[in-house]
Design a protein around this motif. Structure first.
Motif, PDB file in Angstrom:
ATOM      1  N   UNK A 285       0.850  -1.182   0.000  1.00  0.00           N
ATOM      2  CA  UNK A 285       0.000   0.000   0.000  1.00  0.00           C
ATOM      3  C   UNK A 285       0.893   1.242   0.000  1.00  0.00           C
ATOM      4  N   UNK A 286       1.422   1.620  -1.150  1.00  0.00           N
ATOM      5  CA  UNK A 286       2.320   2.777  -1.195  1.00  0.00           C
ATOM      6  C   UNK A 286       1.655   4.081  -0.780  1.00  0.00           C
ATOM      7  N   UNK A 287       0.319   4.141  -0.851  1.00  0.00           N
ATOM      8  CA  UNK A 287      -0.400   5.360  -0.471  1.00  0.00           C
ATOM      9  C   UNK A 287      -1.038   5.245   0.915  1.00  0.00           C
ATOM     10  N   UNK A 288      -0.509   4.364   1.757  1.00  0.00           N
ATOM     11  CA  UNK A 288      -1.110   4.133   3.072  1.00  0.00           C
ATOM     12  C   UNK A 288      -1.201   5.406   3.901  1.00  0.00           C
ATOM     13  N   UNK A 289      -0.142   6.214   3.914  1.00  0.00           N
ATOM     14  CA  UNK A 289      -0.158   7.424   4.739  1.00  0.00           C
ATOM     15  C   UNK A 289      -1.142   8.451   4.198  1.00  0.00           C
TER      16      UNK A 289
ATOM     17  N   UNK B 261       4.189  -1.304   8.126  1.00  0.00           N
ATOM     18  CA  UNK B 261       3.147  -0.294   7.923  1.00  0.00           C
ATOM     19  C   UNK B 261       1.952  -0.824   7.138  1.00  0.00           C
ATOM     20  N   UNK B 262       2.192  -1.636   6.116  1.00  0.00           N
ATOM     21  CA  UNK B 262       1.071  -2.155   5.334  1.00  0.00           C
ATOM     22  C   UNK B 262       0.145  -2.993   6.196  1.00  0.00           C
ATOM     23  N   UNK B 263       0.711  -3.854   7.043  1.00  0.00           N
ATOM     24  CA  UNK B 263      -0.102  -4.688   7.912  1.00  0.00           C
ATOM     25  C   UNK B 263      -0.892  -3.819   8.890  1.00  0.00           C
ATOM     26  N   UNK B 264      -0.245  -2.832   9.482  1.00  0.00           N
ATOM     27  CA  UNK B 264      -0.927  -1.950  10.432  1.00  0.00           C
ATOM     28  C   UNK B 264      -2.050  -1.175   9.744  1.00  0.00           C
ATOM     29  N   UNK B 265      -1.807  -0.741   8.509  1.00  0.00           N
ATOM     30  CA  UNK B 265      -2.843  -0.030   7.765  1.00  0.00           C
ATOM     31  C   UNK B 265      -4.082  -0.903   7.593  1.00  0.00           C
ATOM     32  N   UNK B 266      -3.891  -2.157   7.179  1.00  0.00           N
ATOM     33  CA  UNK B 266      -5.045  -3.026   6.948  1.00  0.00           C
ATOM     34  C   UNK B 266      -5.720  -3.438   8.247  1.00  0.00           C
ATOM     35  N   UNK B 267      -4.963  -3.537   9.335  1.00  0.00           N
ATOM     36  CA  UNK B 267      -5.598  -3.780  10.634  1.00  0.00           C
ATOM     37  C   UNK B 267      -6.590  -2.663  10.936  1.00  0.00           C
ATOM     38  N   UNK B 268      -6.167  -1.418  10.799  1.00  0.00           N
ATOM     39  CA  UNK B 268      -7.046  -0.281  11.087  1.00  0.00           C
ATOM     40  C   UNK B 268      -8.197  -0.205  10.092  1.00  0.00           C
TER      41      UNK B 268
END
Length: 243
Positions: A124-128, A151-158
């Motif tokens: 997810x390059x656009x996660x932020x 970061x990608x894993x944390x993004x999808x958790x949220x």
């Protein structure tokens, strides 16, 4: 059709999770159980792969609901809630469906309204940038503080936790997602939402199925008294459902 039960990581005795391989063959008998509306929705997909996955998801949903309600899958009838969330018209069985790529997930409960979301883990390059639009300030800061590799894993958790909560209360696009906190860590917690109908509390948990699938389940708790704060007035764009 082949569906596989998932074991929940914490105690949820009134709830079941079932995983569906959306790329499996759909038998003609399962296809015949779909309603005319479902068949029409399937025909609107441009790509055959997406059409097949939609059919597989809804055929498996009817199979599971039929098995648990004692009704024939093709005889199941659905009604829509105030904000469009479907429910069975004639059975005391709550359900929710989510899908991501070739993975589908169905949650069932004989007691609680619920919401479930699943995402296949991917870059997810656009996660932020997405977090700035959809996450609360605390969640955005927590995601930015994550090591890049996590970061990608944390993004999808949220992300999945947000969607599961919105689907549990059946409010969908009418509530902005940066007005409530679910966190970026996969920990069980109680989440409070202020909706146009009053305050809702949800029991939220995250789970993984293998290394490539992130999911979240939200169970709706008894209604709280109305609250004056209205987070739906936030200017942020609402999160779009995947299922």
């Amino acid at each position: 059709m082949i569906v596989s039960p998932l074991v929940l990581p914490v105690d949820a005795p009134h709830c079941e999770l079932w995983r569906i391989d959306l790329d499996q063959h759909v038998p003609a008998a399962a296809l015949a159980k779909l309603s005319a509306d479902e068949a029409a929705r399937a025909r609107r997909f441009v790509f055959e792969r997406d059409r097949h996955r939609f059919i597989a998801a809804h055929a498996a949903l009817r199979q599971l609901l039929g098995q648990h309600s004692g009704q024939a899958g093709e005889r199941l009838r659905f009604v829509a809630g105030r904000f469009g969330k479907p429910a069975l018209a004639s059975a005391d069985l709550h359900f929710n469906l989510s899908h991501s790529h070739g993975t589908g997930l169905v949650a069932l409960s004989t007691r609680d309204e619920l919401g479930v979301d699943v995402e296949v883990l991917r870059p997810m390059p656009d996660a932020l940038a997405l977090a700035a639009a959809y996450f609360s300030p605390a969640e955005e800061a927590a995601l930015a503080a994550c090591p890049t590799a996590q970061r990608d894993r944390a993004f999808f958790v949220c992300w999945t936790r947000k969607e599961a909560c919105l689907k549990a209360v059946g409010i969908g696009l009418d509530l902005a997602t940066n007005g409530f906190d679910v966190g970026v860590a996969p920990v069980a917690q109680t989440v409070t939402l202020t909706t146009p109908d009053g305050v809702e509390q949800l029991r939220l948990q995250s789970f993984e199925d293998g290394d490539d699938t992130i999911g979240a389940l939200a169970l709706r708790l008894p209604r709280c008294a109305p609250h004056t704060t209205d987070v739906s007035a936030s200017a942020a764009a609402p999160l779009e459902f995947t299922a």
